[in-house]
Design a protein around this motif. Structure first.
Motif, PDB file in Angstrom:
ATOM      1  N   GLU A   1      -0.868   7.888  -5.602  1.00 52.28           N
ATOM      2  CA  GLU A   1      -1.867   8.659  -4.867  1.00 52.28           C
ATOM      3  C   GLU A   1      -3.274   8.418  -5.404  1.00 52.28           C
ATOM      4  O   GLU A   1      -4.247   8.462  -4.648  1.00 52.28           O
ATOM      5  CB  GLU A   1      -1.521  10.148  -4.944  1.00 52.28           C
TER       6      GLU A   1
ATOM      7  N   TRP B   1      -4.680   5.701  -6.269  1.00 51.77           N
ATOM      8  CA  TRP B   1      -5.282   4.541  -5.605  1.00 51.77           C
ATOM      9  C   TRP B   1      -5.809   4.934  -4.231  1.00 51.77           C
ATOM     10  O   TRP B   1      -6.916   4.543  -3.844  1.00 51.77           O
ATOM     11  CB  TRP B   1      -4.251   3.421  -5.471  1.00 51.77           C
ATOM     12  N   HIS B   2      -5.037   5.696  -3.484  1.00 51.77           N
ATOM     13  CA  HIS B   2      -5.442   6.076  -2.131  1.00 51.77           C
ATOM     14  C   HIS B   2      -6.670   6.988  -2.158  1.00 51.77           C
ATOM     15  O   HIS B   2      -7.554   6.873  -1.300  1.00 51.77           O
ATOM     16  CB  HIS B   2      -4.274   6.756  -1.411  1.00 51.77           C
TER      17      HIS B   2
ATOM     18  N   GLY C   1       0.797  -1.222   0.000  1.00 54.27           N
ATOM     19  CA  GLY C   1       0.000   0.000   0.000  1.00 54.27           C
ATOM     20  C   GLY C   1       0.826   1.268   0.000  1.00 54.27           C
ATOM     21  O   GLY C   1       0.456   2.265  -0.631  1.00 54.27           O
ATOM     22  N   ASP C   2       1.979   1.234   0.689  1.00 48.82           N
ATOM     23  CA  ASP C   2       2.800   2.436   0.759  1.00 48.82           C
ATOM     24  C   ASP C   2       3.492   2.747  -0.561  1.00 48.82           C
ATOM     25  O   ASP C   2       4.028   3.845  -0.747  1.00 48.82           O
ATOM     26  CB  ASP C   2       3.846   2.288   1.868  1.00 48.82           C
TER      27      ASP C   2
ATOM     28  N   ASN D   1      -9.590   4.834  -2.817  1.00 48.99           N
ATOM     29  CA  ASN D   1      -9.870   4.028  -1.622  1.00 48.99           C
ATOM     30  C   ASN D   1     -10.677   4.835  -0.604  1.00 48.99           C
ATOM     31  O   ASN D   1     -11.617   4.319   0.016  1.00 48.99           O
ATOM     32  CB  ASN D   1      -8.560   3.551  -1.005  1.00 48.99           C
ATOM     33  N   ARG D   2     -10.317   6.103  -0.438  1.00 51.49           N
ATOM     34  CA  ARG D   2     -11.087   6.958   0.480  1.00 51.49           C
ATOM     35  C   ARG D   2     -12.498   7.192  -0.055  1.00 51.49           C
ATOM     36  O   ARG D   2     -13.471   7.209   0.710  1.00 51.49           O
ATOM     37  CB  ARG D   2     -10.354   8.293   0.676  1.00 51.49           C
TER      38      ARG D   2
END
Length: 442
Positions: free
Chosen positions: A319, A321-322, A314-315, A325-326
């Protein structure tokens, strides 16, 4: 590319031509249009009659599309209406051809029983060496006939029949009667079985063209614009009759353009679709892209495997993807709404075309803005999909072919409806939830 061809993802739904009679008709039409013929004993044609094998033989992939304008076509069967259009230079060409075939299907079925139908998609422009010439294209009309002029002769015979019926001395006009008999031998009984192709004209206001590296032209909107795929400046750009000239890198301006004209809508705001499922799949595609860059083997990877990779790395995910995801957490009621601006790499991944006449064109533009979404890219912009595919690693190629074969080829209509449909949901009204784009039904 052979893997795509084998899976039916490239050159799929082409019509096989291997009958000597059909090949002879094809050659008559090809000679009529181009002055050339083929020596091949079998080949496959698209909706326009273009055959990639013949293109290779003639060393001319545009043998039915000289200069990329006024595309010519050869119809051997009405079954061609379901075939794709290869080497398309304009986004509207296939839709126009299909509508022409479907509107005239009965007449075309009768005509192609004895001969090939050859024609051309005409506009007032014969050369697009300068981008300004594209703005002179406003209407497309179709001219078509058999190689021996059956439609022309049928119209002539019809006029003779009318004269024979209405003229006072028609019954005694031996020359007229003889001419009618001669033409009837070619056309058949046009009274009982009319042979006529409906004259059709199509407006060409908003469209994509492959010329100049790819251009999206929007004229019939509140705020017109031209969006170009390449970064290089267009020749004679100052002469173009549109003030707003954008590049794909102009994310903020494109976002404002789409919003000002009501051309796109947030996926989570769209009715009749499973927004959460679409977001999850987009996230999976981003993981696949990142896995390719990291050299991770994706052979046989399932959805569970892809999401395990996301948890483990995940790290290292981008950005975009994140952000998705939110947004997914909010859509499922498990998080606060994220603020997604046009500066966010995920912004265009959160959109789809609104319900309007140019939704296919807008989804095509969005596919180019979101190249990691390989499903939308394949459905909406195959030309770009094939170009990008060549540079992908073997792991991603394998995953993409397996996914599209399993998830898309099995039910193309259902997949398109799930992604781009605008049907109202068949469920009870749900309470409104306030989110990034206002109130949303969920």
């Amino acid at each position: 590319m052979q893997r795509l061809i084998t899976a039916g993802l490239m050159f799929g739904n082409l019509i096989r031509i291997d009958s000597p009679a059909l090949i002879e008709r094809y050659n008559r039409a090809l000679k009529h249009l181009t002055g050339k013929t083929t020596q091949l004993a079998d080949f496959h044609v698209d909706i326009s009659g273009y055959a990639p094998e013949v293109g290779d033989e003639l060393d001319d992939p545009l043998y039915l599309n000289p200069r990329g304008v006024n595309r010519q076509f050869i119809l051997l069967t009405t079954q061609q209406k379901t075939a794709p259009l290869l080497n398309a230079k304009f986004s509207s060409s296939r839709g126009i051809l299909r509508q022409f075939i479907e509107t005239n299907e009965t007449a075309l079925f009768a005509l192609t029983a004895r001969d090939a139908v050859a024609g051309e998609m005409l506009n007032s422009v014969y050369d697009v060496s300068k981008p300004a010439r594209l703005f002179d294209i406003h209407e497309i009309r179709i001219e078509a006939d058999t190689t021996v002029g059956t439609v022309r002769d049928a119209e002539k015979l019809g006029a003779m029949v009318d004269k024979f019926k209405t003229a006072e001395d028609g019954w005694f006009d031996d020359v007229l009667i003889a001419d009618m008999i001669t033409l009837a031998k070619k056309t058949g009984d046009v009274v009982r079985n009319p042979v006529k192709l409906q004259q059709m004209r199509f407006r060409q206001d908003n469209f994509w063209t492959a010329h100049f590296g790819g251009l999206y032209i929007f004229r019939d909107v509140r705020e017109p614009a031209l969006i170009q795929s390449v970064a290089d400046p267009l020749p004679d750009a100052a002469a173009l009759p549109v003030k707003s000239q954008l590049r794909l890198s102009d994310r903020n301006r494109i976002a404002k353009f789409l919003d000002a004209n009501g051309l796109a809508e947030p996926i989570v705001k769209a009715r009749g679709i499973d927004a959460a499922a679409i977001l999850r799949q987009k996230m999976d595609f981003i993981v696949v892209d990142a896995a390719q860059d990291a050299g991770i083997d994706l052979a046989g990877a399932t959805r569970r495997d892809i999401r395990m990779l996301a948890r483990q790395h995940g790290d290292q995910l981008p950005e975009a993807w994140h952000t998705l995801n939110r947004l997914l957490a909010w859509a499922e009621g498990n998080g606060v709404w994220p603020r997604v601006s046009s500066d966010d790499p995920a912004y265009f991944y959160t959109l789809r075309a609104a319900d309007h006449a140019d939704r296919d064109l807008v989804n095509m533009l969005l596919a180019e803005l979101t190249p990691m979404d390989i499903r939308q890219l394949f459905i909406c912009h195959k030309d770009l999909f094939y170009r990008l595919y060549r540079d992908w690693g073997e792991a991603k190629k394998t995953y993409v072919v397996d996914f599209l074969t399993r998830e898309y080829q099995m039910d193309k209509v259902g997949a398109r409806r799930a992604l781009f449909g605008h049907d109202a949901p068949m469920s009870e009204p749900q309470p409104e939830q306030i989110g990034p784009w206002g109130a949303v039904k969920r």
